[in-house]
Motif scaffolding. Sequence first.
Motif, mmCIF file in Angstrom:
data_model
loop_
_atom_site.group_PDB
_atom_site.id
_atom_site.type_symbol
_atom_site.label_atom_id
_atom_site.label_comp_id
_atom_site.label_asym_id
_atom_site.label_seq_id
_atom_site.Cartn_x
_atom_site.Cartn_y
_atom_site.Cartn_z
ATOM 1 N N LEU A 1 -11.709 30.820 57.647
ATOM 2 C CA LEU A 1 -11.977 29.972 56.481
ATOM 3 C C LEU A 1 -10.672 29.284 56.111
ATOM 4 C CD1 LEU A 1 -14.107 32.176 54.063
ATOM 5 C CD2 LEU A 1 -14.787 30.014 55.107
ATOM 6 N N THR A 2 -10.769 27.998 55.788
ATOM 7 C CA THR A 2 -9.546 27.239 55.540
ATOM 8 C C THR A 2 -9.671 26.377 54.287
ATOM 9 O OG1 THR A 2 -9.419 27.074 57.948
ATOM 10 C CG2 THR A 2 -7.820 25.804 56.693
ATOM 11 N N PRO A 3 -9.406 26.958 53.103
ATOM 12 C CA PRO A 3 -9.366 26.128 51.897
ATOM 13 C C PRO A 3 -8.206 25.139 51.989
ATOM 14 C CG PRO A 3 -9.246 28.488 51.366
ATOM 15 C CD PRO A 3 -9.109 28.364 52.853
ATOM 16 N N THR A 4 -8.491 23.897 51.641
ATOM 17 C CA THR A 4 -7.523 22.826 51.874
ATOM 18 C C THR A 4 -7.352 21.950 50.642
ATOM 19 O OG1 THR A 4 -8.216 22.747 54.185
ATOM 20 C CG2 THR A 4 -7.032 20.817 53.361
ATOM 21 N N PHE A 5 -6.119 21.566 50.371
ATOM 22 C CA PHE A 5 -5.835 20.583 49.332
ATOM 23 C C PHE A 5 -4.927 19.514 49.924
ATOM 24 C CE2 PHE A 5 -2.806 19.149 46.031
ATOM 25 C CZ PHE A 5 -3.691 18.368 45.300
ATOM 26 N N ILE A 6 -5.370 18.270 49.826
ATOM 27 C CA ILE A 6 -4.576 17.159 50.366
ATOM 28 C C ILE A 6 -4.286 16.178 49.245
ATOM 29 C CG2 ILE A 6 -4.562 15.202 51.994
ATOM 30 C CD1 ILE A 6 -6.487 16.848 53.743
ATOM 31 N N HIS A 7 -3.041 15.756 49.154
ATOM 32 C CA HIS A 7 -2.696 14.713 48.190
ATOM 33 C C HIS A 7 -2.165 13.513 48.950
ATOM 34 C CE1 HIS A 7 -1.292 12.690 44.604
ATOM 35 N NE2 HIS A 7 -0.178 12.439 45.255
ATOM 36 N N ARG A 8 -2.750 12.355 48.683
ATOM 37 C CA ARG A 8 -2.247 11.116 49.286
ATOM 38 C C ARG A 8 -1.640 10.266 48.184
ATOM 39 N NH1 ARG A 8 -7.425 9.055 52.463
ATOM 40 N NH2 ARG A 8 -8.467 9.846 50.602
ATOM 41 N N ILE B 1 -7.769 15.487 47.543
ATOM 42 C CA ILE B 1 -8.970 15.876 48.282
ATOM 43 C C ILE B 1 -9.025 17.399 48.354
ATOM 44 C CG2 ILE B 1 -10.063 15.855 50.573
ATOM 45 C CD1 ILE B 1 -10.180 13.124 49.683
ATOM 46 N N TYR B 2 -10.169 17.953 48.017
ATOM 47 C CA TYR B 2 -10.387 19.395 48.154
ATOM 48 C C TYR B 2 -11.403 19.601 49.269
ATOM 49 C CZ TYR B 2 -8.233 19.371 43.577
ATOM 50 O OH TYR B 2 -7.357 19.180 42.545
ATOM 51 N N ALA B 3 -11.093 20.487 50.157
ATOM 52 C CA ALA B 3 -12.005 20.701 51.281
ATOM 53 C C ALA B 3 -11.986 22.167 51.693
ATOM 54 C CB ALA B 3 -11.607 19.826 52.468
ATOM 55 N N LEU B 4 -13.013 22.561 52.415
ATOM 56 C CA LEU B 4 -13.071 23.919 52.958
ATOM 57 C C LEU B 4 -13.432 23.833 54.432
ATOM 58 C CD1 LEU B 4 -13.005 27.005 52.456
ATOM 59 C CD2 LEU B 4 -15.472 26.875 52.082
ATOM 60 N N PRO C 1 -15.470 13.686 48.503
ATOM 61 C CA PRO C 1 -15.153 12.648 49.488
ATOM 62 C C PRO C 1 -14.980 11.290 48.830
ATOM 63 C CG PRO C 1 -17.478 13.229 49.595
ATOM 64 C CD PRO C 1 -16.852 14.167 48.610
ATOM 65 N N ASN C 2 -14.427 10.371 49.594
ATOM 66 C CA ASN C 2 -14.330 8.991 49.124
ATOM 67 C C ASN C 2 -15.730 8.463 48.845
ATOM 68 O OD1 ASN C 2 -11.560 8.995 49.478
ATOM 69 N ND2 ASN C 2 -11.741 8.353 51.613
ATOM 70 N N ALA C 3 -15.788 7.437 48.013
ATOM 71 C CA ALA C 3 -17.096 6.915 47.600
ATOM 72 C C ALA C 3 -17.931 6.499 48.816
ATOM 73 C CB ALA C 3 -16.895 5.711 46.689
ATOM 74 N N LYS C 4 -19.210 6.912 48.784
ATOM 75 C CA LYS C 4 -20.107 6.638 49.908
ATOM 76 C C LYS C 4 -20.404 5.146 50.034
ATOM 77 C CE LYS C 4 -21.475 10.969 51.100
ATOM 78 N NZ LYS C 4 -20.827 11.604 52.245
#
Lengths: 298, 183
Positions: A183-190, A202-205, A229-232
């Motif tokens: 399991l890989t909880p992820t936080f990305i900041h751009r 961005i928060y992801a798992l 996610p980014n807007a669809k």
Amino acid sequence: MNKILSIFFGLIFLASGNGFSQDLDELMNAELKPTVDFATATFKSTRIINGHSIEQMKENQLDFRISHRFGTLNSGLYGLFGLDESHIHFSLEYGIKDWLMLGAGRASQNKTYDGFAKVRLLRQSSGTKFMPVHLSYFTSIEIMTLKFPERPEGTSNYFSSRLAYVNQLLIARKFNENLSVQLTPTFIHRNLVKTELDQNDIYALGLGGRYKLSKRLSLNAEYYYTYNPNAKSLEPRPYNALSLGVDIETGGHVFQIMVTNSQGMREGSFIPQTTGSWADGDIHLGFNISRVFAFNKK
Amino acid sequence: MLKKLFILIFITASIGAFGQSKFIAKNAYISFYSSTPLEDILGESNEAVTILNAETGEIGFQALMTTFHFKRALMEEHFNENYMESAKFPKARFNGKIEGFNKDMLTAPVANIKVTGLLNVHGVEKTITVPGTLGIENGKLVGTSKFKVTPEDYGIVIPAIVRDKIGKEMEVTVKANYLPFGK
């Protein structure tokens, strides 16, 4: 009386003749120190497919990696099912200590450099010390070096706009010789995104696993779910990255061959910026090659 | 008369069972080495345990597979994962006997010996006879041996793709500095 005597003799003979070897075995069993049995080779490689696994280079071992992702299968014969187009990522990754790996790489997609650190915090073990999971922390900085577009008079571009930061916790368990799950909880900041509708944070798992089909062949799968996610409505539409692959190990090399809807090979790319859809056939064939060199003197 | 005989036998038997003197080495060295033009492989353990029975000449070795270390971390991983299957077969064992043993061997200078016994590796047991040396060196009882084993004999499969890198035979080296047991 004679009978009893012979039984008695027989017993003594048995006891002294047979007893010793067992005794020897038991003595040695007692002398062998009980050990902490760490779960090793939870994954064959430092990547499950696109994302990092809890595996890392041991001290003084260097991993040279080359990865390719081709174009989409649905480009048809005209694009030779994607083989006409190829994105590359290569990197050098080094074990400073058994618990610390540093690496640097470069991706052709958006001309991006990346530097990362992976730190092992806990190791799954049994024996004299019980620990149910592996736990590592992964962090990277990605530097996009595409030329900035022309800007209106009076405004300027900043270097910081090129940066993205990735933070991941890698939590893995080797359930048995064949099955490992992570399991890989992820936080990305751009720092800078394309439009106001894109997310800076961005928060992801990630969910990844491998199943060993034989000693040198394993089946891998990896899925990254993005919570925001980014807007669809944007084109191209964002999708979650789903990848399926096999690991083939041959001594010092590991070959990973995969199909994936993501063309990016770094976390800052395949997690927030996967725009291919499995349903539409936007599937990329790809491979990672890992070659390990040992630099320890002994 | 019979009673006395019984007692006599009993005493002799108990001396046999409890009074046996033994020698032990808790940090015995075991290595295996193979050399091919493509690659040299050397795995070493300094944590093998061995006991020598000074009465009977019986000798035993045990080593945990995970105590073998290699220069290349990947070799060590492959050794445990792919070849020895250390999770399934954690231990290598040898139980044998020194041929033509007599107690004087333990106090004499180092001399050649032969040992015959059962070697259990990777869950497969085979009878082997190996040459070695035993005797006093610098005031200590030292045993050594050097012999060859073929991985295939022990059900260890080496795939064609790495066949050229791993020797057909492994040269095993053993060295133990024995101390009196329990002292």
